[in-house]
Design a protein around this motif. Sequence first.
Motif, short mmCIF file in Angstrom:
data_model
loop_
_atom_site.label_atom_id
_atom_site.label_comp_id
_atom_site.label_asym_id
_atom_site.label_seq_id
_atom_site.Cartn_x
_atom_site.Cartn_y
_atom_site.Cartn_z
N THR A 33 16.40 28.15 -146.60
CA THR A 33 15.81 29.34 -146.07
C THR A 33 15.07 29.28 -144.82
OG1 THR A 33 14.15 29.44 -147.65
CG2 THR A 33 16.07 30.48 -148.50
N HIS A 34 14.37 28.26 -144.72
CA HIS A 34 13.55 27.99 -143.49
C HIS A 34 14.40 27.61 -142.40
CE1 HIS A 34 9.34 28.02 -145.13
NE2 HIS A 34 9.58 27.39 -146.17
N GLN A 35 15.48 26.97 -142.77
CA GLN A 35 16.55 26.64 -141.55
C GLN A 35 17.09 27.92 -141.03
OE1 GLN A 35 18.75 23.31 -142.68
NE2 GLN A 35 19.41 22.94 -140.66
N VAL A 36 17.61 28.84 -141.97
CA VAL A 36 18.20 29.96 -141.66
C VAL A 36 17.05 30.66 -140.79
CG1 VAL A 36 19.10 31.96 -142.44
CG2 VAL A 36 19.70 30.08 -143.61
N GLU A 37 15.98 31.01 -141.18
CA GLU A 37 14.92 31.75 -140.27
C GLU A 37 14.76 30.89 -139.00
OE1 GLU A 37 10.21 33.44 -140.81
OE2 GLU A 37 11.54 32.79 -142.67
N ALA A 38 14.85 29.63 -138.88
CA ALA A 38 14.61 28.83 -137.75
C ALA A 38 15.70 29.06 -136.57
CB ALA A 38 14.60 27.28 -137.88
N ARG A 39 17.03 29.24 -137.29
CA ARG A 39 17.93 29.53 -136.30
C ARG A 39 17.84 31.09 -135.90
NH1 ARG A 39 22.23 26.65 -140.94
NH2 ARG A 39 22.03 24.84 -139.99
N ILE A 40 17.54 31.89 -136.80
CA ILE A 40 17.19 33.17 -136.42
C ILE A 40 16.23 33.39 -135.20
CG2 ILE A 40 16.40 35.57 -136.95
CD1 ILE A 40 17.43 35.01 -139.91
N ALA A 53 8.69 29.24 -132.95
CA ALA A 53 8.58 29.65 -134.33
C ALA A 53 9.52 28.99 -134.92
CB ALA A 53 8.60 31.00 -134.60
N ALA A 54 10.67 28.73 -134.01
CA ALA A 54 11.93 27.94 -134.91
C ALA A 54 11.59 26.44 -135.17
CB ALA A 54 13.24 27.88 -133.83
N ILE A 55 10.66 25.87 -134.22
CA ILE A 55 10.38 24.47 -134.54
C ILE A 55 9.47 24.37 -135.79
CG2 ILE A 55 9.14 22.57 -133.39
CD1 ILE A 55 10.17 23.19 -130.84
N GLU A 56 8.69 25.42 -135.92
CA GLU A 56 7.64 25.37 -137.16
C GLU A 56 8.54 25.23 -138.38
OE1 GLU A 56 3.90 27.93 -138.95
OE2 GLU A 56 4.75 28.51 -136.73
N GLN A 57 9.58 26.27 -138.43
CA GLN A 57 10.41 26.74 -139.51
C GLN A 57 11.31 25.38 -139.86
OE1 GLN A 57 10.26 28.87 -141.79
NE2 GLN A 57 8.76 30.24 -140.52
N PHE A 68 16.56 20.56 -133.95
CA PHE A 68 15.18 20.23 -133.45
C PHE A 68 15.50 19.88 -131.92
CE2 PHE A 68 12.96 18.86 -137.21
CZ PHE A 68 11.70 19.74 -137.21
N ALA A 69 16.60 19.26 -131.58
CA ALA A 69 17.00 19.05 -130.29
C ALA A 69 17.52 20.33 -129.55
CB ALA A 69 18.32 18.10 -130.34
N TYR A 70 18.27 21.23 -130.28
CA TYR A 70 18.63 22.29 -129.26
C TYR A 70 17.26 23.30 -129.16
CZ TYR A 70 21.05 26.61 -128.62
OH TYR A 70 21.73 27.66 -128.06
N ALA A 71 16.29 23.48 -130.22
CA ALA A 71 15.30 24.04 -129.89
C ALA A 71 14.45 23.50 -128.90
CB ALA A 71 14.37 24.23 -131.18
N TYR A 72 14.28 22.23 -128.88
CA TYR A 72 13.45 21.60 -127.47
C TYR A 72 13.98 21.68 -126.48
CZ TYR A 72 9.84 19.60 -130.85
OH TYR A 72 8.72 19.42 -131.58
N LEU A 73 15.46 21.68 -126.10
CA LEU A 73 16.12 21.84 -125.06
C LEU A 73 15.93 23.33 -124.43
CD1 LEU A 73 18.27 21.00 -123.24
CD2 LEU A 73 20.12 21.97 -124.65
N LYS A 74 16.10 24.23 -125.44
CA LYS A 74 15.68 25.78 -124.78
C LYS A 74 14.38 25.74 -124.45
CE LYS A 74 19.73 27.45 -125.40
NZ LYS A 74 20.46 27.92 -124.17
N LEU A 75 13.43 25.12 -125.04
CA LEU A 75 11.99 25.15 -124.44
C LEU A 75 11.77 24.37 -123.22
CD1 LEU A 75 9.72 24.61 -127.77
CD2 LEU A 75 9.75 26.51 -126.08
N GLY A 76 12.84 23.64 -122.90
CA GLY A 76 12.54 22.59 -121.64
C GLY A 76 12.03 21.26 -121.85
N GLU A 77 11.50 20.80 -123.01
CA GLU A 77 11.12 19.63 -123.57
C GLU A 77 12.36 18.70 -123.76
OE1 GLU A 77 7.97 19.88 -126.36
OE2 GLU A 77 7.35 21.90 -126.01
#
Length: 648
Positions: free
Chosen positions: A288-295, A304-308, A332-341
Motif C-alpha cells: 500500500t505504501h508502494q501504491v501511494e508512492a506511485r500515485i 512524498a513518493a520517496i518517503e513512501q 527509487f531510481a525513477y523518482a530520483y530521476l524525476k527529481l534531477g538527482e
Amino acid sequence: MYIYRKCIQFVFLCLLSCNAFAFIIPDKAASPSFSAHPSSNINSSALQKQLYGMANLSVPERQQEAFYLKITNLLNKPDLDNHSEALANILMANYHILNGDALRAREFLSIAQPLVQDVDELSLNRQYQYVNIFVLRSEGDIEKALSESENLYEDVKDTWGLNKLGDLILERAYITSLLSRYKEAIKLLDLALDYALESNDPYLISETYNVFGILYNFLNDTQSAIMYFEKAVEVMEKHPALVSNIYFYANLGDSYRINKQYDKALEFAHKARRLSIQENDIPLQAFTHQVEARINTDTENYAAAIEQLQKAKQLQEQVGEKLFGYELQTDFAYAYLKLGELDRAEQHIEYAIEEAEKVAALDDFYLKKLRADISAQRGQYEQAFTLLDDSFKTYRDAFNDNLTYVSNLSREQLDQERLSFENKLLEKENQISSKFVEQYKEYSVWLITLVILMLLLLLICCWLIFKYRRVARQNEEMALTDNLTHLPNRRQVFRKLDNEHQRTALDKTVYSLIIFDIDHFKTINDRFGHRIGDKVINRLASITRHTLRDNDTIGRISGEEFLIILPDTNISDAIQIANRLNEQFANADFESLAEGIHLTASFGVTEYTPDDENLDMVINRADRLLYKAKKEGRNRVVSTSINGTSED
C-alpha cells in the motif's frame, strides 16, 4: 510504462501470497501410520489424521490465529513421532507464508526437511513440496519454483481436489507471467478458471476475477481490469466468511491510479492499509505504501513518493521479501530521476541489480531505458542513444513471441472471451442461486417450525408464570389469613394497624382501636367441644363483619381474641360501635349450634392521640382496658375518655 507493468506484477505476487496454499489431502498411496515409536502407533496415526485434516482447511481458515495456536499446541506435545512433527512444521510454514512472513516460513521448512527425508513418505513429501513452491517464489527463486510446481501438478492432477488444483495452477500462471511467458500464462489461467467454476468455490472464483483483471492490465485495458477487480471485491464482500483477501482493495486502487483516478486510488490504498494494520499483514502494508508512492510519482510529488518507498522498503525487510527488492530500487531510481538527482538514481539502479540474483529480461530492458534517460539529462546523447537502442533490442528479442500472440488477440476476440467468461460465471452463479433457493426453502420450514415451537414455549412459560403468580398470591393470602374465620391473622392485622398509625400521624387525623375477647370461651370448648367452639368463633366473626363499616378492619389475633381498626373514628364513636357489638353478641342466637350457649364479650377501646410516641403505646393501652373489663366482671366495654380517664 514500467511503473504500470511493475505495479501489476507486484499486485499479482501479493495476491498469490495470500492464496498460495490449497487443500492438501493425503494421497491414496500414503501410509500415515509411520512412527518412530512403535508402541504409540495408534496415537500417532490419530494425530497424523488430525494434521492432514487441518491441511484440508480453507485458505482463510489456515490464515487465522486459531490455526496457529492449534499447531503450536501440537508441536508442544511430548514424544511426537517424526511424521507428525514434520507435518506440523510444514503446516506452521503454511500459516506464516499465507500471512506474508517468508523468513519464518523458511525456518519451519528447514526444521521439517530432515524429518521428511527420514520418513520418506510420498504424501508427506508432496506436502513439503507444495509449501516450498510458494516460499521459493517469495524468496525470488522463480525458476526452481516453476519447475517444482510443474512436477507436482503432474503427480497430483488426478488425485487432488479441484480447489487446490486451481490454486496450484494460479501459482504456476503467476510464475510464468514473471518470466514474461504470457502465452503459457493465459492458457494456465483458462485452466484455473475451469477449476474455479467446477468447484463452486467463492474464494477461487474471486481470485480468478482478480487474475483476469491483472491480465487486462497487461493488455492495457484498464477499464476492463477495474471491472474485474470490482467483481472480485464484490464476491469477497458477499462471502466474508469464505473470502478474505485485502489485496483486492490494493489491486483496485492501483488500477484506478493507472486510469488516473487518483482520489479513488488513494481511497482504496488507505482502506487496504487500514485493514492490513488490523490484521498485521506486513507485506500488504508495504504494497500500500508502494501504491501511494506511485500515485505521488504520477502526480509529480516526488519527495512524498520517496518517503513512501522508504516505508515500503523497511516493511519488506522485516519479512525477508526478496523477489521485489529490485522493484523498489527501480521505483527509487525513477523518482530520483524525476527529481534531477541523477547520481542517486544511478546508485539505485545498481542496488536493483544487487537485490535480485537474476534480473528478468524485461527488467533489463527497463534498467537500460532508465540509464538512457540519465545519460540524456547529463547531455551524453550518444551514450543515451546506444542504451536506448540496446533496450529496444532486448525488449524485441525477449518478447517477440509473446507480443505476436497478444497482438493476435484482437479487440473483438478479447470482448468475445470476456463475454464467454461472464456467461460461464453467470451460469454457475445461477446454479449456486438455485441451490441456495432450495436450501432456503428447507431452512424456512425448519425456521417456521422453530418459531412455532418457540411460541408454544413462550405460551407455556407465560402460563407457568401466571400460575406461579396466582399460587404465590394464594400462598401470601394464606400466610396472612386466619384459616378458621378467613379474617386477617395477627401478622396481617398488625401490619394494617401499623400502616394506619403512620397515615394518621402524617395526616394529623385520628383512629380508634378495639380489642375484645369472648367471655368464658374455654368453658364452651370444654362443655361442647372444639368443633362447636370453632363454629361459635365463626358466627361471632360473621356478626362483627356485618356490623362494621366497609373501611373498618377486624382480625383474629389469638384463639378467642380479636382486634378492630376504626380509621377516622374518635373515641365516642368507637365506644358506640363496641356497645353495639356487645349487644348483638348477647342477643345472637347460638342455640342452633348447641343448646345452652349464651355468648358475651369484654371490650377495650382507645383512640390514637398525638402524645402516643409509637404504636405499641396504643396497643398496650387497649390491652390494659380489655384486662380491666375482664377484671370488673366481663360483658362490658371499658375505654379511655377524652380526658384520658377510663369509663364503662
